[in-house]
Scaffold this motif. Sequence first.
Motif, short mmCIF file in Angstrom:
data_model
loop_
_atom_site.label_atom_id
_atom_site.label_comp_id
_atom_site.label_asym_id
_atom_site.label_seq_id
_atom_site.Cartn_x
_atom_site.Cartn_y
_atom_site.Cartn_z
N VAL A 158 0.85 -1.19 0.00
CA VAL A 158 0.00 0.00 0.00
C VAL A 158 0.89 1.24 0.00
O VAL A 158 1.84 1.33 0.78
CB VAL A 158 -0.93 0.01 1.23
CG1 VAL A 158 -1.65 1.34 1.35
CG2 VAL A 158 -1.94 -1.13 1.14
N GLU A 159 0.57 2.16 -0.87
CA GLU A 159 1.28 3.43 -0.96
C GLU A 159 0.28 4.56 -0.70
O GLU A 159 -0.78 4.61 -1.31
CB GLU A 159 1.88 3.57 -2.36
CG GLU A 159 2.55 4.91 -2.64
CD GLU A 159 2.95 5.05 -4.10
OE1 GLU A 159 3.62 6.04 -4.42
OE2 GLU A 159 2.58 4.17 -4.92
N THR A 160 0.60 5.46 0.22
CA THR A 160 -0.28 6.60 0.49
C THR A 160 0.43 7.89 0.11
O THR A 160 1.66 7.99 0.16
CB THR A 160 -0.70 6.66 1.98
OG1 THR A 160 0.46 6.84 2.79
CG2 THR A 160 -1.43 5.39 2.39
N ARG A 166 -4.84 6.49 -1.25
CA ARG A 166 -4.28 5.18 -0.88
C ARG A 166 -4.29 4.31 -2.13
O ARG A 166 -5.35 4.01 -2.68
CB ARG A 166 -5.13 4.54 0.22
CG ARG A 166 -4.67 3.15 0.67
CD ARG A 166 -5.72 2.55 1.59
NE ARG A 166 -5.26 1.36 2.27
CZ ARG A 166 -5.32 0.11 1.79
NH1 ARG A 166 -5.81 -0.10 0.58
NH2 ARG A 166 -4.90 -0.91 2.52
N MET A 167 -3.11 3.90 -2.57
CA MET A 167 -2.99 3.06 -3.76
C MET A 167 -2.54 1.66 -3.36
O MET A 167 -1.49 1.50 -2.73
CB MET A 167 -1.97 3.66 -4.73
CG MET A 167 -1.70 2.80 -5.97
SD MET A 167 -2.84 3.09 -7.32
CE MET A 167 -2.20 4.68 -7.93
N PHE A 168 -3.33 0.64 -3.73
CA PHE A 168 -2.94 -0.74 -3.48
C PHE A 168 -2.28 -1.30 -4.74
O PHE A 168 -2.85 -1.27 -5.83
CB PHE A 168 -4.16 -1.61 -3.13
CG PHE A 168 -3.82 -3.07 -3.08
CD1 PHE A 168 -3.14 -3.60 -1.99
CD2 PHE A 168 -4.16 -3.92 -4.12
CE1 PHE A 168 -2.80 -4.95 -1.95
CE2 PHE A 168 -3.84 -5.26 -4.09
CZ PHE A 168 -3.14 -5.78 -2.99
N HIS A 169 -1.03 -1.78 -4.58
CA HIS A 169 -0.28 -2.40 -5.67
C HIS A 169 -0.22 -3.90 -5.41
O HIS A 169 0.39 -4.33 -4.42
CB HIS A 169 1.14 -1.84 -5.74
CG HIS A 169 1.21 -0.36 -5.98
ND1 HIS A 169 1.27 0.17 -7.25
CD2 HIS A 169 1.24 0.69 -5.12
CE1 HIS A 169 1.33 1.48 -7.16
NE2 HIS A 169 1.32 1.83 -5.89
N PRO A 170 -0.84 -4.75 -6.25
CA PRO A 170 -0.80 -6.19 -6.02
C PRO A 170 0.62 -6.74 -6.15
O PRO A 170 1.44 -6.21 -6.91
CB PRO A 170 -1.72 -6.75 -7.11
CG PRO A 170 -1.71 -5.70 -8.18
CD PRO A 170 -1.57 -4.39 -7.47
N ALA A 171 0.89 -7.82 -5.41
CA ALA A 171 2.23 -8.44 -5.45
C ALA A 171 2.55 -8.98 -6.83
O ALA A 171 3.71 -8.99 -7.24
CB ALA A 171 2.31 -9.55 -4.40
N GLU A 172 1.53 -9.42 -7.55
CA GLU A 172 1.72 -9.92 -8.91
C GLU A 172 0.87 -9.10 -9.87
O GLU A 172 -0.23 -9.50 -10.25
CB GLU A 172 1.35 -11.40 -8.99
CG GLU A 172 2.21 -12.30 -8.10
CD GLU A 172 1.88 -13.77 -8.25
OE1 GLU A 172 1.09 -14.10 -9.17
OE2 GLU A 172 2.39 -14.57 -7.46
N PRO A 173 1.36 -7.91 -10.26
CA PRO A 173 0.58 -7.04 -11.13
C PRO A 173 0.35 -7.65 -12.50
O PRO A 173 1.21 -8.36 -13.03
CB PRO A 173 1.43 -5.77 -11.21
CG PRO A 173 2.82 -6.22 -10.90
CD PRO A 173 2.68 -7.34 -9.92
N ASN A 174 -0.82 -7.35 -13.06
CA ASN A 174 -1.17 -7.81 -14.40
C ASN A 174 -1.40 -6.57 -15.27
O ASN A 174 -2.34 -5.81 -15.04
CB ASN A 174 -2.45 -8.66 -14.33
CG ASN A 174 -2.83 -9.26 -15.67
OD1 ASN A 174 -2.47 -8.74 -16.73
ND2 ASN A 174 -3.57 -10.36 -15.64
N ASP A 175 -0.53 -6.38 -16.26
CA ASP A 175 -0.62 -5.18 -17.09
C ASP A 175 -1.89 -5.11 -17.91
O ASP A 175 -2.24 -4.04 -18.43
CB ASP A 175 0.60 -5.11 -18.03
CG ASP A 175 1.90 -4.85 -17.28
OD1 ASP A 175 1.83 -4.35 -16.14
OD2 ASP A 175 2.98 -5.17 -17.82
#
Length: 309
Positions: free
Chosen positions: A14-16, A29-38
């Motif tokens: 999580v990035e704020t 608040r931005m949630f970045h998944p551990a396995e991002p899917n473009d």
Amino acid sequence: MESTADDAAVPGRVETSTLPFGDHWTWVRMFHPAEPNDDRLPVVVLHGGPGMAHNYTLAIGALGHDGRRVVHYDQLGCGNSSHLPDAPAQFWTVELFVDELRNLVERLGLLDGFHLLGHSWGAMLAPEYVLRHPDGVRSMTLANGLASMPLFAQGINELLRAMPRETQELIAEQERAGTTDSAEYLSVVDQFYRQHICRLDPWPQDLQDSFANVENDPTVYGTMFGPSEFTITGTLVGWSIVDRLDGVGAPTLVLSGEHDEARPQAWAPFVERIRDVRHHEFAGASHIPHLETPAEFTRVVGAFLRRHD
């Protein structure tokens, strides 16, 4: 009903941050998944109230399970964003919140494509935004929203008439006296909320936190809505988007709950007037199905988002 504990537990970080908005700040608040899917576009979540803050919508972060980013933010006047308790009533307009959302979308670089998900008041704000700024919005999810405040009030009055006569009389008496902060009135409000806002017992902490936010600073909710869900005295009292819905081009998913305080007449214009639309009702849920029936919510909304990525 289902527990929300495991449904939103998606691996990631999580990035704020705070974004300047005129002379004020919007907390994000931005949630970045551990396995991002473009191939998965981000989804921006608009909380309700107005003035409820993002907390109760955190479970919607489960939509990140397929590798998409999930953006939450606190709208101006609540949560971690700028508070303006001395701002005049005319400051708090729908246009203000549309402008704030546009500022967020531009500063986060989302114009190449994103999904918009609004809950309750957020589902009023979302189509207002899309009508003014259709660029970049790949889909719109309107969860437990309303297309007309008068139609919403009509449905609320139907629910009130189903309550015991002595309860109806107490409400009317307290409203005439202007004592909507009395223990008796607040007790009736609580009974109503537990039937038509969230039917979980006890309420999840995130939901309690959002209600506490309104109690700590009722400026936005009190100015735009009123003292409670069934006493609408604020600046939104005559709001309606019904006659403008023909102009919505974004594919739209309309969500409702079986026991929702937003009765069918409140959201039906979305289904009747938006060109590309589908509807889903959550059996057994009321106004917050992402907490009451989280697995079904994530499945239904996730499939819709993937269809329009």
